[in-house]
Design an enzyme around this catalytic site. Sequence first.
Site, PDB file in Angstrom:
ATOM      1  N   GLY A   1       9.768   1.156   5.079  1.00 14.93           N
ATOM      2  CA  GLY A   1      11.090   0.599   4.404  1.00 14.93           C
ATOM      3  C   GLY A   1      10.684  -0.621   3.753  1.00 14.93           C
TER       4      GLY A   1
ATOM      5  N   HIS B   1       6.269   0.930  -3.611  1.00 10.37           N
ATOM      6  CA  HIS B   1       6.659   2.072  -3.054  1.00 10.37           C
ATOM      7  C   HIS B   1       7.341   3.052  -4.141  1.00 10.37           C
ATOM      8  CE1 HIS B   1       7.112  -0.486   0.427  1.00 10.37           C
ATOM      9  NE2 HIS B   1       6.510   0.222   1.046  1.00 10.37           N
TER      10      HIS B   1
ATOM     11  N   GLN C   1       1.872   0.833  15.484  1.00  8.42           N
ATOM     12  CA  GLN C   1       0.795  -0.089  14.607  1.00  8.42           C
ATOM     13  C   GLN C   1       0.797  -1.562  14.300  1.00  8.42           C
ATOM     14  OE1 GLN C   1       2.129   2.481  11.162  1.00  8.42           O
ATOM     15  NE2 GLN C   1       1.599   0.630   9.978  1.00  8.42           N
TER      16      GLN C   1
ATOM     17  N   ASP D   1      -3.277  -0.838   0.445  1.00  2.12           N
ATOM     18  CA  ASP D   1      -3.892  -0.486   1.907  1.00  2.12           C
ATOM     19  C   ASP D   1      -4.941   0.484   1.760  1.00  2.12           C
ATOM     20  OD1 ASP D   1      -1.910  -2.098   3.399  1.00  2.12           O
ATOM     21  OD2 ASP D   1      -0.511  -0.850   2.465  1.00  2.12           O
TER      22      ASP D   1
ATOM     23  N   VAL E   1       0.283  -2.217  -7.183  1.00  2.00           N
ATOM     24  CA  VAL E   1       1.293  -2.534  -8.041  1.00  2.00           C
ATOM     25  C   VAL E   1       1.239  -3.926  -7.891  1.00  2.00           C
ATOM     26  CG1 VAL E   1       3.699  -2.697  -8.872  1.00  2.00           C
ATOM     27  CG2 VAL E   1       2.578  -0.382  -8.342  1.00  2.00           C
TER      28      VAL E   1
END
Length: 289
Positions: free
Chosen positions: A38, A44, A68, A157, A183
């Site tokens: 989210g 995203h 995590q 990541d 990005v």
Amino acid sequence: MTGDDRLLPILRRVDQLREATQPWRRAGETIGLVPTMGALHAGHMALVARATAECDRAVATIFVNPKQFDRKEDLSRYPRDEARDARLLAENRCDLLFAPGVDQMYPQGFAATVGITGVSDVLEGLYRPGHFDGVTTVVCKLLLQSLPDRAYFGEKDYQQLTVVKQMVRDLDIPVDIVPVATVREPDGLALASRNVHLTPAQRQVAPLLHRVMTEIAEELSDGQTPAALLLPEGQQRLGSAGFTKIDYLALHAADTLEPLQHVDRPARLFAAAWLGKTRLIDNIAVDPR
């Protein structure tokens, strides 16, 4: 699809997800999965754009995965705004949002852990114990729950992407893991949900992480050795730029993530640095010349 989020189905249970996707499979349609926690941003949306361009159907997931987070403070501070996220997904032609609760993902008695060694033991793995076990466990569940043809992960990541690729290979999960380029803001800062925690002054400093890394990557490509360039010089550059703590600044092989002493193969330069209470990570490609 319009920007009206009422047109975007939001499902909470695994049986609902499977029921919704079953007709697509029967019709021979391909499914692209975009797993997220989210707080969606343009990074995203780049994943969603690839999924909608390459697949017949696009499914996004939102689940802030407690397994995590190695620090409870980070979990509680993680930004959440499902209504806004749903609108963004609808505007970007996503077909379905799966947003389960913790009880759905980890019901009472849940006792499984998916762990990948090697590529998870360096960089973030050294500073965030248990982090990648949480990532691989939840991603494995999401892949099995949705059974997509492709799943999209950002290179922002990069270590996570590498770990997920290893997991899929090792467990013979029939899905293609598709990397999508990082990005960035116009000033070079990699988009991240945690950027909202930066103060205005910290936001001015934050792009210097990418700028310093780019300078160092050029020098590494020109033949300088990591031992001479990264420690302590590279960390001193970041400290002088205004970063309050540097967890690592390191060169690793792009495929295996093993540490490199020379740029003799495709590599990545990785960094993790703090601005106050906000931890920024970034990575860029370093290729031999």
